[in-house]
Design an enzyme around this catalytic site. Structure first.
Site, PDB file in Angstrom:
ATOM      1  N   ASP A   1       0.768  -1.183   0.008  1.00 34.54           N
ATOM      2  CA  ASP A   1       0.117  -0.041   0.037  1.00 34.54           C
ATOM      3  C   ASP A   1       0.775   1.207  -0.100  1.00 34.54           C
ATOM      4  O   ASP A   1       2.177   1.186   0.251  1.00 34.54           O
ATOM      5  CB  ASP A   1      -0.960   0.141   1.392  1.00 34.54           C
TER       6      ASP A   1
ATOM      7  N   TYR B   1     -13.891   5.370 -13.388  1.00 33.59           N
ATOM      8  CA  TYR B   1     -14.002   4.137 -12.475  1.00 33.59           C
ATOM      9  C   TYR B   1     -14.842   3.196 -13.074  1.00 33.59           C
ATOM     10  O   TYR B   1     -14.407   1.842 -13.135  1.00 33.59           O
ATOM     11  CB  TYR B   1     -14.927   4.832 -11.205  1.00 33.59           C
TER      12      TYR B   1
ATOM     13  N   LYS C   1     -13.229  -0.802 -13.977  1.00 34.17           N
ATOM     14  CA  LYS C   1     -13.780  -2.087 -13.262  1.00 34.17           C
ATOM     15  C   LYS C   1     -14.312  -2.920 -14.632  1.00 34.17           C
ATOM     16  O   LYS C   1     -14.210  -4.118 -14.338  1.00 34.17           O
ATOM     17  CB  LYS C   1     -15.024  -1.861 -12.278  1.00 34.17           C
TER      18      LYS C   1
HETATM   19  P1  NAD Z   1     -10.114   1.775   0.578  1.00 29.75           P
HETATM   20  O1  NAD Z   1     -10.192   3.416   0.181  1.00 29.75           O
HETATM   21  O2  NAD Z   1     -10.746   1.569   2.125  1.00 29.75           O
HETATM   22  O3  NAD Z   1      -9.025   0.983   0.355  1.00 29.75           O
HETATM   23  C1  NAD Z   1      -8.398   1.279  -0.902  1.00 29.75           C
HETATM   24  C2  NAD Z   1      -6.780   0.997  -0.315  1.00 29.75           C
HETATM   25  O4  NAD Z   1      -6.049   1.150  -1.716  1.00 29.75           O
HETATM   26  C3  NAD Z   1      -6.112   2.213   0.550  1.00 29.75           C
HETATM   27  O5  NAD Z   1      -5.263   1.599   1.353  1.00 29.75           O
HETATM   28  C4  NAD Z   1      -5.341   2.933  -0.546  1.00 29.75           C
HETATM   29  O6  NAD Z   1      -4.283   3.554   0.207  1.00 29.75           O
HETATM   30  C5  NAD Z   1      -4.798   2.023  -1.683  1.00 29.75           C
HETATM   31  N1  NAD Z   1      -4.187   2.709  -2.644  1.00 29.75           N
HETATM   32  C6  NAD Z   1      -4.944   3.678  -3.241  1.00 29.75           C
HETATM   33  N2  NAD Z   1      -4.096   4.131  -4.312  1.00 29.75           N
HETATM   34  C7  NAD Z   1      -2.912   3.386  -4.139  1.00 29.75           C
HETATM   35  C8  NAD Z   1      -1.910   3.464  -4.909  1.00 29.75           C
HETATM   36  N3  NAD Z   1      -1.599   4.543  -5.844  1.00 29.75           N
HETATM   37  N4  NAD Z   1      -0.656   2.719  -4.492  1.00 29.75           N
HETATM   38  C9  NAD Z   1      -1.142   1.734  -3.505  1.00 29.75           C
HETATM   39  N5  NAD Z   1      -2.287   1.570  -3.039  1.00 29.75           N
HETATM   40  C10 NAD Z   1      -3.139   2.616  -3.307  1.00 29.75           C
HETATM   41  O7  NAD Z   1     -11.341   1.318  -0.219  1.00 29.75           O
HETATM   42  P2  NAD Z   1     -11.846   0.007  -0.151  1.00 29.75           P
HETATM   43  O8  NAD Z   1     -13.810   0.110  -0.261  1.00 29.75           O
HETATM   44  O9  NAD Z   1     -11.630  -1.028   0.791  1.00 29.75           O
HETATM   45  O10 NAD Z   1     -11.834  -0.753  -1.849  1.00 29.75           O
HETATM   46  C11 NAD Z   1     -11.028  -1.852  -2.041  1.00 29.75           C
HETATM   47  C12 NAD Z   1     -11.328  -2.082  -3.664  1.00 29.75           C
HETATM   48  O11 NAD Z   1     -12.627  -2.557  -3.508  1.00 29.75           O
HETATM   49  C13 NAD Z   1     -11.219  -1.140  -4.662  1.00 29.75           C
HETATM   50  O12 NAD Z   1     -10.542  -1.644  -5.829  1.00 29.75           O
HETATM   51  C14 NAD Z   1     -12.676  -0.819  -4.858  1.00 29.75           C
HETATM   52  O13 NAD Z   1     -12.493  -0.016  -6.109  1.00 29.75           O
HETATM   53  C15 NAD Z   1     -13.499  -1.746  -4.746  1.00 29.75           C
HETATM   54  N6  NAD Z   1     -14.735  -1.907  -4.474  1.00 29.75           N
HETATM   55  C16 NAD Z   1     -15.044  -1.002  -3.251  1.00 29.75           C
HETATM   56  C17 NAD Z   1     -16.345  -0.590  -3.173  1.00 29.75           C
HETATM   57  C18 NAD Z   1     -16.978  -0.373  -1.905  1.00 29.75           C
HETATM   58  O14 NAD Z   1     -18.266   0.149  -1.629  1.00 29.75           O
HETATM   59  N7  NAD Z   1     -16.233   0.310  -0.745  1.00 29.75           N
HETATM   60  C19 NAD Z   1     -17.454  -1.376  -4.092  1.00 29.75           C
HETATM   61  C20 NAD Z   1     -16.754  -2.055  -5.157  1.00 29.75           C
HETATM   62  C21 NAD Z   1     -15.351  -2.179  -5.299  1.00 29.75           C
END
Ligand code: NAD
Length: 279
Positions: free
Chosen positions: A33, A153, A157
């Site tokens: 991360d 976005y 995806k």
């Molecule tokens: P989150 O923001 O809690 O976690 C995302 C993590 O990715 C963070 O720790 C961030 O530091 C890291 N990150 C971002 N940019 C980065 C970079 N340049 N290099 C390294 N790390 C980086 O979000 P989440 O909800 O846990 O999302 C995780 C995944 O699930 C994502 O791919 C998101 O698109 C997907 N997602 C989330 C949801 C939702 O409702 N939360 C729904 C569908 C898909």
């Protein structure tokens, strides 16, 4: 037997919860991360992906049992394209040799329900052509207007789910005994969605776009447990799937018939096959 996992996005949300569950049961987790985990790396650049993959491989001693790619952004900004698509595909590509060295290697990625929302086709095409320069130029144009910026976005995806279907059956993955699959979550309560869900209007908008008749919004553990199963030894035959874990949003939006879209193509293929059998 304990396994070694590399998890991107392990500092927050779904990645963090997945790492916690695995560690609690005794597995080794190497988080990747921006900061706060074993490997600090920026997956928005080619150099960052390469260095992070090399560091994670070295910490694992050269063999990695599973990679779970969670890192992502939801902002209507160009950087979202770099992290969500190339931050997964290029990172996984760099991890492939360490996975191929394991006895039961597995890979899971996070796609999204948003893959069904309107996309910018040229951006999806640039992603799937592996052309980061073109993808970033298109994303920079899209980010200029918030209404088109949203498509960065959804496009990232859609492209990730298509990449998984395209890559999974090839010699590099299936041929090396590596199941490659994705999970598409509904609305997960994490730092990514916190602001949006904190207002009544935001929640209403999200629920209209992602209707979840089964148990409504989900905690990160529902996705974490599915990612863990997809990357377990038990998953021997799921290949190239995007599994919707979304409280029913996929079935509400797409309905009961997701099979007929290629009726003619399938009929022609089977007619040919039956004719061969009769020869
Ligand atoms: P989150 O923001 O809690 O976690 C995302 C993590 O990715 C963070 O720790 C961030 O530091 C890291 N990150 C971002 N940019 C980065 C970079 N340049 N290099 C390294 N790390 C980086 O979000 P989440 O909800 O846990 O999302 C995780 C995944 O699930 C994502 O791919 C998101 O698109 C997907 N997602 C989330 C949801 C939702 O409702 N939360 C729904 C569908 C898909």
């Amino acid at each position: 037997m304990t396994r070694t996992y590399v998890i991107t996005g392990a500092a927050s949300g779904i990645g963090k919860k997945t790492a916690e569950i695995l560690r609690e049961r005794g597995d080794k987790v190497i988080g990747v991360d921006l900061k706060g985990v074993e490997v600090s790396g920026d997956l928005s650049s080619a150099e960052g992906r390469k260095t992070a993959a090399a560091e994670a491989t070295a910490l694992a001693g050269g063999t990695v049992d599973a990679v779970i790619a969670c890192a992502g952004l939801a902002a209507p900004k160009a950087i979202t394209a770099a992290v969500n698509y190339f931050g997964m595909t290029e990172f996984l590509d760099a991890m492939q040799p360490a996975l191929a060295a394991a006895e039961s290697p597995r890979v899971a990625l996070i796609s999204s329900m948003a893959s069904m929302q309107p996309v910018a086709e040229p951006l999806v095409d640039a992603f799937l052509s592996d052309d980061e320069e073109a993808a970033m130029a298109i994303a920079r144009e899209l980010e200029k207007d918030p209404s088109t910026g949203q498509a960065i976005y959804s496009s990232s995806k859609r492209a990730i789910s298509r990449w998984v279907r395209r890559e999974a059956p090839t010699a590099r993955w299936a041929g090396a005994g590596i199941p490659l699959n994705a999970v598409a979550p509904g609305t997960v309560v994490t730092p990514m969605t916190k602001d949006l869900l904190s207002s009544a209007e935001g929640s209403k908008l999200v629920d209209a776009m992602v209707p979840m008749p089964l148990n409504s919004h989900q905690g990160p553990e529902s996705i974490a447990n599915l990612l863990i199963w997809l990357t377990s030894v038990e998953n021997s035959h799921c290949c190239g799937q995007t599994i919707y874990c979304d409280g029913g949003a996929d079935v509400v939006l797409r309905g009961d018939d997701i099979w007929s879209w290629n009726e003619e193509g399938i009929r022609a293929k089977f007619t040919e096959l039956y004719a061969t059998l009769q020869d």
